[in-house]
Write an enzyme that holds these catalytic residues in place. Sequence first.
Site, PDB file in Angstrom:
ATOM      1  N   ASP A 114      35.934  38.261  46.295  1.00 38.27           N
ATOM      2  CA  ASP A 114      34.581  38.442  46.848  1.00 38.27           C
ATOM      3  C   ASP A 114      33.796  39.577  46.181  1.00 38.27           C
ATOM      4  O   ASP A 114      32.820  40.056  46.735  1.00 38.27           O
ATOM      5  CB  ASP A 114      34.635  38.643  48.375  1.00 38.27           C
ATOM      6  CG  ASP A 114      34.964  40.069  48.797  1.00 38.27           C
ATOM      7  OD1 ASP A 114      35.677  40.760  48.046  1.00 38.27           O
ATOM      8  OD2 ASP A 114      34.500  40.474  49.873  1.00 38.27           O
ATOM      9  N   GLU A 115      34.227  39.995  44.994  1.00 38.70           N
ATOM     10  CA  GLU A 115      33.542  41.099  44.323  1.00 38.70           C
ATOM     11  C   GLU A 115      33.282  40.807  42.864  1.00 38.70           C
ATOM     12  O   GLU A 115      34.126  40.226  42.185  1.00 38.70           O
ATOM     13  CB  GLU A 115      34.435  42.355  44.335  1.00 38.70           C
ATOM     14  CG  GLU A 115      34.408  43.112  45.619  1.00 38.70           C
ATOM     15  CD  GLU A 115      35.327  44.328  45.545  1.00 38.70           C
ATOM     16  OE1 GLU A 115      35.314  45.040  44.521  1.00 38.70           O
ATOM     17  OE2 GLU A 115      36.060  44.535  46.520  1.00 38.70           O
ATOM     18  N   ASP A 170      29.540  42.587  46.818  1.00 37.34           N
ATOM     19  CA  ASP A 170      30.742  42.483  47.641  1.00 37.34           C
ATOM     20  C   ASP A 170      30.341  41.736  48.910  1.00 37.34           C
ATOM     21  O   ASP A 170      29.434  42.160  49.612  1.00 37.34           O
ATOM     22  CB  ASP A 170      31.258  43.898  47.952  1.00 37.34           C
ATOM     23  CG  ASP A 170      32.583  43.894  48.701  1.00 37.34           C
ATOM     24  OD1 ASP A 170      33.287  44.909  48.647  1.00 37.34           O
ATOM     25  OD2 ASP A 170      32.910  42.888  49.374  1.00 37.34           O
TER      26      ASP A 170
HETATM   27  P1  TTP Z   1      37.090  43.228  51.158  1.00 35.10           P
HETATM   28  O1  TTP Z   1      35.845  42.983  50.375  1.00 35.10           O
HETATM   29  O2  TTP Z   1      37.822  44.490  50.993  1.00 35.10           O
HETATM   30  O3  TTP Z   1      36.764  43.103  52.724  1.00 35.10           O
HETATM   31  P2  TTP Z   1      35.775  42.147  53.490  1.00 35.10           P
HETATM   32  O4  TTP Z   1      34.971  41.319  52.575  1.00 35.10           O
HETATM   33  O5  TTP Z   1      36.568  41.366  54.505  1.00 35.10           O
HETATM   34  O6  TTP Z   1      34.863  43.154  54.280  1.00 35.10           O
HETATM   35  P3  TTP Z   1      33.709  44.099  53.725  1.00 35.10           P
HETATM   36  O7  TTP Z   1      33.616  43.878  52.259  1.00 35.10           O
HETATM   37  O8  TTP Z   1      32.475  43.664  54.463  1.00 35.10           O
HETATM   38  O9  TTP Z   1      34.119  45.476  54.087  1.00 35.10           O
HETATM   39  O10 TTP Z   1      38.115  42.061  50.897  1.00 35.10           O
HETATM   40  C1  TTP Z   1      37.729  40.719  50.651  1.00 35.10           C
HETATM   41  C2  TTP Z   1      38.697  39.749  51.290  1.00 35.10           C
HETATM   42  O11 TTP Z   1      40.013  39.988  50.807  1.00 35.10           O
HETATM   43  C3  TTP Z   1      38.788  39.893  52.796  1.00 35.10           C
HETATM   44  O12 TTP Z   1      37.791  39.122  53.482  1.00 35.10           O
HETATM   45  C4  TTP Z   1      40.174  39.427  53.079  1.00 35.10           C
HETATM   46  C5  TTP Z   1      40.973  39.781  51.844  1.00 35.10           C
HETATM   47  N1  TTP Z   1      41.769  41.001  52.100  1.00 35.10           N
HETATM   48  C6  TTP Z   1      43.066  40.862  52.555  1.00 35.10           C
HETATM   49  O13 TTP Z   1      43.567  39.737  52.710  1.00 35.10           O
HETATM   50  N2  TTP Z   1      43.789  41.990  52.829  1.00 35.10           N
HETATM   51  C7  TTP Z   1      43.283  43.246  52.671  1.00 35.10           C
HETATM   52  O14 TTP Z   1      43.969  44.251  52.927  1.00 35.10           O
HETATM   53  C8  TTP Z   1      41.944  43.385  52.192  1.00 35.10           C
HETATM   54  C9  TTP Z   1      41.326  44.754  52.027  1.00 35.10           C
HETATM   55  C10 TTP Z   1      41.225  42.235  51.930  1.00 35.10           C
HETATM   56 MG    MG Z   2      34.004  42.195  50.902  1.00 33.17          MG
END
Ligand code: TTP
Ligand code: MG
Length: 361
Positions: free
Chosen positions: A114-115, A8
Amino acid sequence: MKIIGHIDLDAFFASVEEREKPWLKGLPIVVGADPLGGQGRGVVSTANYAARKYGIRSALPISQAWRFSEAARAKGLPGASFITPRFKKYEKASREVFSILRRYARKVEVTSVDEAYFDMSPCRSFAKAEAMARWIKRDIKKKTKLTASIGIGPNKMIAKIAAGIRKPDGLLVVDEEGVADFLAPLSIKELPGIGPKTATMLSRRGIETVKDLRNFSWQELEAKFGKWGFDLFERAHGIGSATFSGREAPKSIGQHETFDRDTRDFKLVFKTIEDMAEKIIRRMKRGGFTGFRTVVTTIRFDDFETKTRSVTGRAPLSSAKELHAKGMKLVLPFFEKKENPRKKAIRLVGLRIEKLSQGDV
Ligand code: TTP
Ligand code: MG
């Protein structure tokens, strides 16, 4: 033994912006709707870790994020930079990261921008998997300037939870023996499928941690929650899936051609390989691949003796012309004395590409 990885990326959208705007490095960044000086009506997509210190996070109203940023400024801290999302950039970065990951793992299941889950079972030990994860993180950082958190576990659920625990830039390995201790102190909210509503309901019954949940037998949980109670029981005990769904990416793309009549005609073989190269490259592109590193040729003589030759380059190639040239270089010796002293005629030629790459890195 199953060993599953989950990756992630950290503060993904914000990290891409931070990378492309070096003057923002280390400063708070909020990607999301326009805050319109505090009047904006949208939400935060994500915030980098500097902005999270102000309480700004995904899904927060952008107006609230603006207020948090202003409050920080009043205290003499840097205000957040608000940036409108540029999805194309994030998708490209995402493709780059997953193509790096595919060099390490054949089974990759991308679950969001991103996962991804990836199968580390071929490492055959958690220690080796951990070493590989370090390489993956290093490789991603070097090539994309992004940091990722990786979790490793005996199934997808454990891997995913583990990836979230040491964020950002984290790596956590939970092997089979470690599962029970790893889960016990965690809030039940960490388990998949337990949202805020369910958590509140469970909490009313005195169930806060996974350990609390484990005090119930599956029969009790089923009696309380119906079928779903059994899923809950499995999750609390760290039982989860470790299989990869869907079509797996092909390992190779190839063709072969049996001639109408056995032949010694160099020109005919040249032309046949040229046609096959074009077809193979078309199939490669249709399959979403961008290049190949290995070329394999097969020659079958009139007496059915069959020879294969292959060559693997360091950098991926991508064109039909390159494939044709490599293929010809491999079959040429079969027109010469050394490889074909009795001047046997050729019945079939085959051409194949392997070590396929995806993405534009
Ligand atoms: P996440 O992997 O949930 O968040 P992140 O990568 O920003 O942070 P981290 O993993 O370090 O906690 O989500 C990936 C991307 O998806 C995030 O950068 C932006 C998008 N996203 C949204 O647009 N709205 C949301 O509510 C979430 C959770 C994510
Ligand atoms: Mg993330």
